[in-house]
Design an enzyme around this catalytic site. Structure first.
Site, PDB file in Angstrom:
ATOM      1  N   CYS A  34     -22.769  -7.307 -19.071  1.00  0.00           N
ATOM      2  CA  CYS A  34     -21.530  -7.513 -18.328  1.00  0.00           C
ATOM      3  C   CYS A  34     -20.463  -6.543 -18.803  1.00  0.00           C
ATOM      4  O   CYS A  34     -20.268  -6.369 -20.002  1.00  0.00           O
ATOM      5  CB  CYS A  34     -20.978  -8.915 -18.578  1.00  0.00           C
ATOM      6  SG  CYS A  34     -21.878 -10.221 -17.794  1.00  0.00           S
TER       7      CYS A  34
ATOM      8  N   CYS B 130     -18.678 -12.629 -20.088  1.00  0.00           N
ATOM      9  CA  CYS B 130     -19.971 -12.684 -20.785  1.00  0.00           C
ATOM     10  C   CYS B 130     -19.904 -13.688 -21.943  1.00  0.00           C
ATOM     11  O   CYS B 130     -20.784 -14.539 -22.105  1.00  0.00           O
ATOM     12  CB  CYS B 130     -20.304 -11.292 -21.295  1.00  0.00           C
ATOM     13  SG  CYS B 130     -22.038 -11.054 -21.692  1.00  0.00           S
TER      14      CYS B 130
ATOM     15  N   CYS C 117     -27.523  -9.559 -16.560  1.00  0.00           N
ATOM     16  CA  CYS C 117     -26.947  -9.178 -17.848  1.00  0.00           C
ATOM     17  C   CYS C 117     -27.912  -9.531 -18.976  1.00  0.00           C
ATOM     18  O   CYS C 117     -28.451 -10.639 -19.024  1.00  0.00           O
ATOM     19  CB  CYS C 117     -25.614  -9.909 -18.044  1.00  0.00           C
ATOM     20  SG  CYS C 117     -24.939  -9.755 -19.709  1.00  0.00           S
TER      21      CYS C 117
ATOM     22  N   GLY D  45       0.798  -1.224   0.000  1.00  0.00           N
ATOM     23  CA  GLY D  45       0.000   0.000   0.000  1.00  0.00           C
ATOM     24  C   GLY D  45       0.828   1.269   0.000  1.00  0.00           C
ATOM     25  O   GLY D  45       0.296   2.357  -0.192  1.00  0.00           O
TER      26      GLY D  45
ATOM     27  N   CYS E 234     -26.059 -12.482 -21.266  1.00  0.00           N
ATOM     28  CA  CYS E 234     -25.718 -13.814 -20.753  1.00  0.00           C
ATOM     29  C   CYS E 234     -26.479 -14.173 -19.489  1.00  0.00           C
ATOM     30  O   CYS E 234     -26.310 -15.263 -18.943  1.00  0.00           O
ATOM     31  CB  CYS E 234     -24.209 -13.938 -20.524  1.00  0.00           C
ATOM     32  SG  CYS E 234     -23.637 -13.123 -19.038  1.00  0.00           S
TER      33      CYS E 234
END
Lengths: 274, 306
Positions: free
Chosen positions: B275, B281, B250, B41, B253
């Site tokens: 998606c 997808c 979606c 970080g 899909c």
């Protein structure tokens, strides 16, 4: 008889141990190249005491205030602060993290210009709550509750809590700055001309508010001002500075009613009589 | 007298070093990456180079990828989850040309995935590296403009200001309205900007099996989240962190619990949600999943057309 023996004897006699100073400043000097900011200043500040530093512009008042509040490293001299656990520590020997933690919990600093002491682009509530969040408070409801309570104590309406300080008047900004500093219940507050730039009626209300808060919370305050009326109203004791040096110190009433140094006499006689 | 132009000479003149950057630069970047991994970080400054693309187009990510890529790596590049948008296609082509590596669009097959603002829906596995393109690495930047001050705040762990931003969100909107670049705390120490990924992806960073590297070219910073590291999104006790929720699956899909893009279909208010991760997808459709708006392949009638 040693100090410890004296204390023991006092305790036996039922007399409380003498209070020790909260802040001890010794031979504090700050020079800017060849020029003197302040020189050889020593004083004690006791818990709950209000000390005024007065003097004309350029007399070293603000340099002194910045040096004792760890905002400006002094050239020489020491500043000792008595922590909550009773231990007196040299603030310039502390680790930076500890010093900064002290500054945002146990100390407060009220700037002359509220823009320097506030975040102008976040709401009043967040301004007051910032210190609480900095010490680890993570409950939105509690932070907001504390902010609203403090706004009420400095006479700002609750419905202004989500407004940004840039929509506030000068007097309100100054009161908000005071609330922001006092929310962590500090023991020592530094003020640099807290009433500067405000009109007299607003000044009077602010002074009244400050007097109330200082006595309610038992705050120790170091207030820098060139306004002797402010010093008379707020402070218990005062220091008069000229050309970076302390020329007179004593109880406020004594200094103002019976000034000894010629310069103090001039200063007191310069107050406009209305 | 000049040497005759042999074939090798011509090649040398016209060719780049493997993966475009010279070896010294790569070593410098690898040192920054190693330091970043050692201090999860923490933003490590590095001597960012000019790249043959404008700042803001992924110069940081490209430099990180160039420093870590080897001949055996398989590269996938996504832009907002999609493998087929300009930025993704050009960066993939760039490495195919300068490093000659294999490229793919399949998440599980890739060893390095360079991403602009999404984490693939398919869970990453050990051995994979996710390289983020970061525009502004400093999470405190918009609250405190001074770099000297923000670095001090990181050093002393003074992160109260980050919560001031979240407080402000709730005060104005009644909830934490930050939806992307949502600040996280890494391994209980540094507050980090996860680059502008939607906060939907924040939980995927937590205890990830893959190594996550972040490169900011213009800002000259590299930071990292090693595998199996705690990544916690900041929040309030009474306003806990939440990811976005979508009301419909979606449209192509039928996937649920994935991040969806809104696609405008016409100028009469028609729209659909699909998606954002194109590979996810496509692989679902190949498995036979069908969304509400998925049409059939057009039957080409050659004779009728003539």
């Amino acid at each position: 008889m040693s100090d410890a023996d004296t204390l023991e004897a006092l305790a036996k006699a039922g007399i409380p141990a003498p209070v020790k100073p909260l802040l001890t400043v010794e031979k504090l000097t700050r020079v800017y190249g060849k020029r003197i900011g302040c020189a050889d200043v020593s004083f004690d500040l006791w818990p709950g005491e209000v000390l005024a530093i007065v003097g004309e512009s350029g007399s070293g008042k603000t340099t002194l205030l910045n040096c004792i509040s760890s905002r400006l490293t002094p050239t020489c001299g020491t500043v000792h602060y008595r922590m909550r656990d009773g231990v007196s520590a040299d603030i310039y020997k502390m680790a930076e993290a500890e010093r900064r933690y002290l500054m945002r919990t146990d100390w407060g600093f009220v700037h002359q210009n509220p823009i320097d002491g506030l975040r102008m682009t976040v709401s009043a509530g967040a301004n007051v709550g910032e210190r609480l969040m900095a010490v680890g408070n993570r409950h939105y409801g509690n932070i907001r509750g504390a902010a609203i309570e403090w706004l009420a104590r400095v006479e700002i309406d609750e419905d202004r809590v989500d407004d940004q300080p840039r929509t506030f008047s000068g007097g309100m900004r100054q009161r908000l700055q005071i609330a922001r500093n006092l929310v962590t219940e500090p023991r020592l507050v530094f003020m640099d001309e807290p009433t500067g730039g405000l009109d007299v009626s607003v000044q009077a209300r602010l002074l009244d508010l400050l007097r109330g808060l200082v006595s309610d919370l038992g705050l120790a305050v170091v207030v820098v001002t060139h306004d002797l009326a402010v010093a008379r109203l707020l402070s218990d004791r005062m220091i008069v500075m000229k050309e970076g040096r302390v020329i007179e110190a004593g109880l406020t009433d004594r200094v103002l009613d019976d000034p000894r140094a010629p310069y103090t006499q001039l200063l007191v006689s310069s107050i406009l009589q209305v | 007298m000049t040497a005759p132009m042999t074939e090798t000479n011509t090649q040398n003149l016209a060719s780049y070093n493997f993966a475009y950057l010279d070896e010294q630069t790569k070593r410098m970047i690898r040192r920054a990456i190693l330091k970043g991994i050692a201090i999860p970080g923490y933003q490590v400054p590095f001597a960012s180079r000019e790249m043959p693309m404008p700042y803001g187009w992924g110069t940081g990510g490209v430099q990180v990828t160039a420093a870590i890529i080897g001949r055996d790596d398989v590269l996938k590049v996504i832009d907002q989850g999609a493998d087929d948008t300009t930025n993704a296609v050009s960066i993939r082509a760039f490495f195919a040309k300068t490093a000659g590596v294999a490229t793919t669009t399949a998440t599980p097959d890739a060893t390095i995935i360079q991403t602009r603002h999404r984490i693939p829906e398919t869970p990453l596995h050990a051995g994979q590296v996710l390289v983020y393109q970061v525009p502004i690495p400093e999470p405190l930047r918009f609250l405190e403009p001074r770099e000297t001050e923000t670095r001090k705040m990181h050093a002393l762990e003074e992160y109260g200001l980050m919560h001031v931003k979240l407080y402000e969100d709730i005060a104005r909107n009644g909830r934490i309205a930050t939806t992307y670049a949502y600040p996280v705390k890494v391994e209980g120490r540094y507050v980090m900007d996860p680059s502008p990924t939607p906060k939907f992806d924040n939980p995927k960073m937590h205890q990830s099996e893959a190594l996550q590297l972040f490169g900011a070219g213009r800002e000259k910073r590299i930071y990292a989240v090693p595998p199996h590291t705690n990544v916690v999104s900041l929040d309030f006790e009474d306003h806990p962190f939440e990811i976005q929720h979508f009301t419909e699956p979606c449209a192509l899909c039928g996937a649920e619990q994935v991040y969806l893009d809104e696609v405008v279909l016409d100028d009469k208010g028609g729209r659909m949600f699909v998606c954002s991760d194109t590979h996810h997808c496509e692989s679902r459709r190949a498995e036979g999943h069908r969304g509400a708006l998925l049409g059939d392949e057009p039957v080409v009638e050659k004779e009728a057309a003539i």
